[in-house]
Write an enzyme that holds these catalytic residues in place. Sequence first.
Site, mmCIF file in Angstrom:
data_model
loop_
_atom_site.group_PDB
_atom_site.id
_atom_site.type_symbol
_atom_site.label_atom_id
_atom_site.label_comp_id
_atom_site.label_asym_id
_atom_site.label_seq_id
_atom_site.Cartn_x
_atom_site.Cartn_y
_atom_site.Cartn_z
ATOM 1 N N THR A 60 -7.684 -5.615 -1.490
ATOM 2 C CA THR A 60 -8.036 -5.016 -2.787
ATOM 3 C C THR A 60 -7.170 -5.623 -3.885
ATOM 4 O O THR A 60 -7.680 -6.083 -4.917
ATOM 5 C CB THR A 60 -7.881 -3.478 -2.720
ATOM 6 N N LYS A 88 13.186 5.368 -8.640
ATOM 7 C CA LYS A 88 14.167 6.283 -9.258
ATOM 8 C C LYS A 88 13.586 7.669 -9.478
ATOM 9 O O LYS A 88 14.251 8.542 -10.016
ATOM 10 C CB LYS A 88 14.604 5.719 -10.622
ATOM 11 N N ARG A 109 -4.047 2.340 -6.638
ATOM 12 C CA ARG A 109 -4.166 2.849 -5.256
ATOM 13 C C ARG A 109 -3.042 3.856 -5.050
ATOM 14 O O ARG A 109 -1.879 3.556 -5.316
ATOM 15 C CB ARG A 109 -4.076 1.715 -4.233
ATOM 16 N N HIS A 137 -12.942 4.955 -2.151
ATOM 17 C CA HIS A 137 -12.560 3.566 -2.446
ATOM 18 C C HIS A 137 -13.838 2.929 -3.012
ATOM 19 O O HIS A 137 -14.534 2.180 -2.333
ATOM 20 C CB HIS A 137 -12.110 2.889 -1.150
HETATM 21 N N1 CP Z 1 -10.481 -3.062 2.510
HETATM 22 C C1 CP Z 1 -9.286 -2.784 1.951
HETATM 23 O O1 CP Z 1 -9.164 -1.877 1.114
HETATM 24 O O2 CP Z 1 -8.284 -3.591 2.376
HETATM 25 P P1 CP Z 1 -6.772 -3.510 1.860
HETATM 26 O O3 CP Z 1 -6.229 -2.167 2.308
HETATM 27 O O4 CP Z 1 -6.091 -4.668 2.505
HETATM 28 O O5 CP Z 1 -6.800 -3.580 0.360
#
Ligand code: CP
Length: 312
Positions: A60, A88, A109, A137
């Site tokens: 991602t 911190k 994320r 996601h």
């Molecule tokens: N598919 C996916 O979200 O992979 P990563 O966790 O490596 O970003």
Amino acid sequence: MKSNRFFNRDVVSIKDFQRDELEFLFEKTDKMKKLNPKEKDELGKARIMGYLFYEPSTRTRMSFEAAMASIGGSSIGISDLKSSSIEKGESLQDTVHVMDLYSDLIILRHQLDGSSKFAAEISEHPIINGGSGSEEHPTQAMLDLYTILKEKKKIDGLKIIILGDLKYGRTIYSLLYGLANYDVEIILVSPPTLQIRQESIYGLKNKMKIVELVEMDETIIKNSDILYVTRIQKERFSDPQEYEKVKGTYTIDSNMLKKFKPDISIMHPLPRMDEISRDLDNTNNAVYFKQASYGKDLRSALLALILNESPL
Ligand code: CP
């Protein structure tokens, strides 16, 4: 010409996007691939993508960074929390606030469900959810739908098996919400302790046929078009012994592959552990690395559409 409804918009949940909007994005992804580097460079020139990764990522983060570079923009961000003031004790609220001062959009994320929605309320610039807890996601699902379209030339009419950790796998929730825009049949296969969260798919069963199983039976194996495999999400288990009990429950290998339709497409959001044998990597059925590659293409188009009112 259709108007660009992605312009300046947050991408918090795929549920916020209608079928015609997803198809608009897929068309623009195809168009983006045909542009020459100079044309692409105009789309993100002098623009900055910020990223905040509170959880690890390979695809991602890198595909968003590569996508931003491919449209002439640049990226700044935090992925090593220890090298930032998050170490911190700085709050998510203040971190987003500051990143918003430096960026034209932000990829987030975070381990908490609702984190992207919260960030979108703070940030003046668009927030793109790069994975929120076990919740969603959305850009993974967008690229998954695009991959299905590229492989099968359609989405309507397909039978799709989704196999693995359906309780914690956020990618499969976004995928199911996206697939609910299409006429598809879904077969969910998981160990009993990792079944889909019913409250999160409330309403979907009225939109598409969903069957839930703990094992794949012969009819399902012979008739399905897509096998979407997911990793058991070790990091979401509070009890490591519970993980040990389900680890390695399903493995797709070359013997298993022979039982499926010859043209079955095997997808996986990656990373994989042992759920797909490496023997399959060089078969025409293995789509997972192509899927990762489409991630960069689709995210380039998505960034261009969010940053420009009439980009393509
Ligand atoms: N598919 C996916 O979200 O992979 P990563 O966790 O490596 O970003």
